[in-house]
Design a protein around this motif. Structure first.
Motif, PDB file in Angstrom:
ATOM      1  N   TYR A 119       0.853  -1.177   0.000  1.00  0.00           N
ATOM      2  CA  TYR A 119       0.000   0.000   0.000  1.00  0.00           C
ATOM      3  C   TYR A 119       0.897   1.237   0.000  1.00  0.00           C
ATOM      4  CZ  TYR A 119      -4.578  -2.211   0.735  1.00  0.00           C
ATOM      5  OH  TYR A 119      -5.748  -2.920   0.573  1.00  0.00           O
ATOM      6  N   TYR A 120       0.297   2.369  -0.329  1.00  0.00           N
ATOM      7  CA  TYR A 120       1.091   3.600  -0.433  1.00  0.00           C
ATOM      8  C   TYR A 120       0.345   4.716   0.278  1.00  0.00           C
ATOM      9  CZ  TYR A 120       3.414   0.819  -3.969  1.00  0.00           C
ATOM     10  OH  TYR A 120       4.091  -0.196  -4.602  1.00  0.00           O
ATOM     11  N   GLN A 121       1.037   5.368   1.198  1.00  0.00           N
ATOM     12  CA  GLN A 121       0.417   6.518   1.870  1.00  0.00           C
ATOM     13  C   GLN A 121       1.042   7.813   1.353  1.00  0.00           C
ATOM     14  OE1 GLN A 121       0.941   7.186   6.138  1.00  0.00           O
ATOM     15  NE2 GLN A 121      -1.161   7.977   6.241  1.00  0.00           N
ATOM     16  N   PRO A 122       0.215   8.714   0.804  1.00  0.00           N
ATOM     17  CA  PRO A 122       0.739   9.983   0.306  1.00  0.00           C
ATOM     18  C   PRO A 122       1.410  10.800   1.406  1.00  0.00           C
ATOM     19  CG  PRO A 122      -1.496   9.616  -0.505  1.00  0.00           C
ATOM     20  CD  PRO A 122      -1.226   8.562   0.533  1.00  0.00           C
ATOM     21  N   VAL A 123       2.487  11.459   1.028  1.00  0.00           N
ATOM     22  CA  VAL A 123       3.140  12.463   1.880  1.00  0.00           C
ATOM     23  C   VAL A 123       2.923  13.800   1.177  1.00  0.00           C
ATOM     24  CG1 VAL A 123       5.323  13.275   2.864  1.00  0.00           C
ATOM     25  CG2 VAL A 123       4.907  10.803   2.609  1.00  0.00           C
ATOM     26  N   TYR A 124       2.344  14.749   1.892  1.00  0.00           N
ATOM     27  CA  TYR A 124       1.986  16.027   1.270  1.00  0.00           C
ATOM     28  C   TYR A 124       2.961  17.133   1.616  1.00  0.00           C
ATOM     29  CZ  TYR A 124      -2.351  13.982  -0.274  1.00  0.00           C
ATOM     30  OH  TYR A 124      -3.265  13.189  -0.908  1.00  0.00           O
ATOM     31  N   ASP A 125       3.100  18.049   0.675  1.00  0.00           N
ATOM     32  CA  ASP A 125       3.755  19.320   0.952  1.00  0.00           C
ATOM     33  C   ASP A 125       2.705  20.170   1.648  1.00  0.00           C
ATOM     34  OD1 ASP A 125       4.534  22.046   0.726  1.00  0.00           O
ATOM     35  OD2 ASP A 125       5.857  21.565  -0.946  1.00  0.00           O
TER      36      ASP A 125
ATOM     37  N   GLY B 108       5.333  12.905  -2.101  1.00  0.00           N
ATOM     38  CA  GLY B 108       5.889  11.559  -2.228  1.00  0.00           C
ATOM     39  C   GLY B 108       4.884  10.582  -1.675  1.00  0.00           C
ATOM     40  N   CYS B 109       5.310   9.318  -1.525  1.00  0.00           N
ATOM     41  CA  CYS B 109       4.461   8.415  -0.765  1.00  0.00           C
ATOM     42  C   CYS B 109       5.304   7.328  -0.156  1.00  0.00           C
ATOM     43  CB  CYS B 109       3.315   7.865  -1.605  1.00  0.00           C
ATOM     44  SG  CYS B 109       3.834   6.916  -2.980  1.00  0.00           S
ATOM     45  N   GLU B 110       4.782   6.790   0.936  1.00  0.00           N
ATOM     46  CA  GLU B 110       5.501   5.755   1.679  1.00  0.00           C
ATOM     47  C   GLU B 110       4.879   4.400   1.399  1.00  0.00           C
ATOM     48  OE1 GLU B 110       5.575   6.265   5.952  1.00  0.00           O
ATOM     49  OE2 GLU B 110       6.889   4.518   6.214  1.00  0.00           O
ATOM     50  N   ALA B 111       5.711   3.461   0.978  1.00  0.00           N
ATOM     51  CA  ALA B 111       5.255   2.089   0.748  1.00  0.00           C
ATOM     52  C   ALA B 111       5.123   1.381   2.090  1.00  0.00           C
ATOM     53  CB  ALA B 111       6.257   1.351  -0.140  1.00  0.00           C
ATOM     54  N   LEU B 112       3.954   0.773   2.328  1.00  0.00           N
ATOM     55  CA  LEU B 112       3.690   0.074   3.587  1.00  0.00           C
ATOM     56  C   LEU B 112       3.115  -1.295   3.263  1.00  0.00           C
ATOM     57  CD1 LEU B 112       2.164   3.185   5.374  1.00  0.00           C
ATOM     58  CD2 LEU B 112       4.246   1.986   6.127  1.00  0.00           C
ATOM     59  N   VAL B 113       3.755  -2.328   3.792  1.00  0.00           N
ATOM     60  CA  VAL B 113       3.370  -3.681   3.415  1.00  0.00           C
ATOM     61  C   VAL B 113       2.144  -4.141   4.207  1.00  0.00           C
ATOM     62  CG1 VAL B 113       4.930  -4.860   5.049  1.00  0.00           C
ATOM     63  CG2 VAL B 113       4.326  -5.988   2.884  1.00  0.00           C
TER      64      VAL B 113
ATOM     65  N   ARG C 252      -5.170   7.826   3.975  1.00  0.00           N
ATOM     66  CA  ARG C 252      -4.694   6.583   4.569  1.00  0.00           C
ATOM     67  C   ARG C 252      -3.767   5.880   3.577  1.00  0.00           C
ATOM     68  NH1 ARG C 252      -7.544   4.184   8.913  1.00  0.00           N
ATOM     69  NH2 ARG C 252      -8.942   5.754   9.776  1.00  0.00           N
ATOM     70  N   PRO C 253      -3.045   4.862   4.041  1.00  0.00           N
ATOM     71  CA  PRO C 253      -2.333   4.024   3.069  1.00  0.00           C
ATOM     72  C   PRO C 253      -3.347   3.402   2.102  1.00  0.00           C
ATOM     73  CG  PRO C 253      -1.569   3.594   5.310  1.00  0.00           C
ATOM     74  CD  PRO C 253      -2.801   4.445   5.429  1.00  0.00           C
ATOM     75  N   LEU C 254      -3.044   3.431   0.808  1.00  0.00           N
ATOM     76  CA  LEU C 254      -3.999   3.046  -0.232  1.00  0.00           C
ATOM     77  C   LEU C 254      -3.386   2.036  -1.203  1.00  0.00           C
ATOM     78  CD1 LEU C 254      -5.037   6.706  -1.154  1.00  0.00           C
ATOM     79  CD2 LEU C 254      -6.475   5.054   0.093  1.00  0.00           C
ATOM     80  N   PRO C 255      -4.243   1.223  -1.841  1.00  0.00           N
ATOM     81  CA  PRO C 255      -3.741   0.394  -2.936  1.00  0.00           C
ATOM     82  C   PRO C 255      -3.159   1.301  -4.030  1.00  0.00           C
ATOM     83  CG  PRO C 255      -5.975  -0.260  -2.318  1.00  0.00           C
ATOM     84  CD  PRO C 255      -5.674   1.012  -1.580  1.00  0.00           C
ATOM     85  N   ALA C 256      -2.237   0.767  -4.797  1.00  0.00           N
ATOM     86  CA  ALA C 256      -1.505   1.581  -5.773  1.00  0.00           C
ATOM     87  C   ALA C 256      -2.423   2.365  -6.711  1.00  0.00           C
ATOM     88  CB  ALA C 256      -0.559   0.689  -6.583  1.00  0.00           C
TER      89      ALA C 256
END
Ligand code: C2E
Ligand code: MG
Ligand code: MG
Ligand code: MG
Length: 284
Positions: A43-49, A57-62, A265-269
């Motif tokens: 899953y990927y959680q967006p990182v915002y400016d 960016g986004c953070e990969a979370l398994v 939230r962390p999201l599917p790609a």
């Protein structure tokens, strides 16, 4: 119970199941099978400016979708993966999948994020081939080193000379390093200055203390970390932002970047990609 631990979307274990799962060997065995059967998802959680409002960016979370237990949170299985050594193949899969995903987003959208963040456990950093592996994944996926941010904890930095050399080699390659869960470990400020890190990620526990303003201690740490980042010319990132007041106060303190359930939230790609760029590349 789901609200208490902040992972509202995950099914929690019953006490009896938890006892079973405390059996390390058994969990490790299930995880090994799970990896082989393709039960892991990234899953990927967006990182915002926080200033421009753009996705930075986004953070990969398994995530582990167990056929019987449902979703198992990484808080449950990552520690087991680390103890058993399974984190090495698991981490390799995460690294390659995240880089392939960024390359796919770049191919599909005209405007994308600056980098993908991948969590790397100290056990992976101790593997002699890790630097070569990173180089091979970047080259295979057509990414450049600064497309990748590796998130490590403070304990990795003080693990020993071998890990330090690995992190130095990654830095020299151009891969960027973020210190995750910052503020919870035994940070040595002199080490920070000497260390090739480009971002500090303030741990969620300090963000939690900001909302009501009652927790002066945590508020002070949050402010001090932002100042430290500014003086060392590092990016200041806040994680676990859940409400507008936290966001406003963090931004005022100097946090340029942030992630949290308030924004996404962390999201599917596919869902993360949909948030990333509204204009497909072939249209632009
Ligand atoms: P982390 O690297 O500090 O990741 C941030 C965690 O905070 C994630 O939990 C994320 O879902 C959660 N989070 C983000 N915003 C909020 C919020 O607003 N509220 C709340 N309550 N939580 C929020 P997650 O995905 O459960 O992961 C937990 C930890 O497991 C990660 O902490 C990381 O240390 C580890 N982990 C996850 N994926 C990987 C991986 O691929 N490799 C390694 N080595 N560790 C991983
Ligand atoms: Mg992280
Ligand atoms: Mg963190
Ligand atoms: Mg954390």
């Amino acid at each position: 119970a789901a609200k208490e631990n902040g992972k509202a979307s995950w099914v929690r274990f019953e006490p009896s199941m938890r006892q079973d799962m405390a059996d390390h060997a058994r969990l490790a065995g299930e995880l090994r099978n799970g990896i082989a059967r393709g039960e892991l998802r990234l899953y990927y959680q967006p990182v915002y400016d926080l200033v421009t409002g753009r996705m930075h960016g986004c953070e990969a979370l398994v995530r582990w979708q167990h056929p019987v237990r449902g979703f198992v949170s990484p808080g449950e299985f990552i520690p087991c993966a680390e103890r058993s050594g399974l984190i090495v193949p698991l981490g390799s899969w995460v690294l390659r999948t995240a880089c392939e995903q960024l390359a796919a987003w770049r191919a599909a959208f005209s405007s994308t994020i600056e980098a993908v963040n991948v969590n790397v456990a100290v056990r992976q950093l101790r593997e002699p081939g890790f630097v070569d592996e990173v180089a091979a994944v970047l080259s295979d996926t057509g990414l450049v080193p600064d497309d990748l941010v590796i998130e490590v904890t403070e304990s990795s930095v003080v693990d020993g000379p071998q890990v330090r050399e690995t992190l130095q080699a990654l830095h020299e390659m151009g891969v960027r390093l973020a210190l995750d869960d910052f503020g919870t470990g035994q940070s040595s400020l002199s080490l920070l200055r000497a260390f090739p890190v480009h971002a500090l990620k303030l741990d969620k526990s300090f963000v939690d203390g900001i909302a009501d303003g009652a927790d002066r201690g945590r508020l002070a740490v949050a402010a001090a970390v932002a100042q430290l980042a500014e003086h060392l010319q590092l990016k200041a990132v806040a994680e676990g932002i859940e409400n507008q007041e936290q966001l406003d106060r963090l931004r005022d303190m100097g946090y340029r970047y942030g992630q949290g359930f308030l924004m996404a939230r962390p999201l599917p790609a596919a869902e993360c990609g949909a948030l990333m760029a509204d204009v497909p590349a072939h249209v632009a």
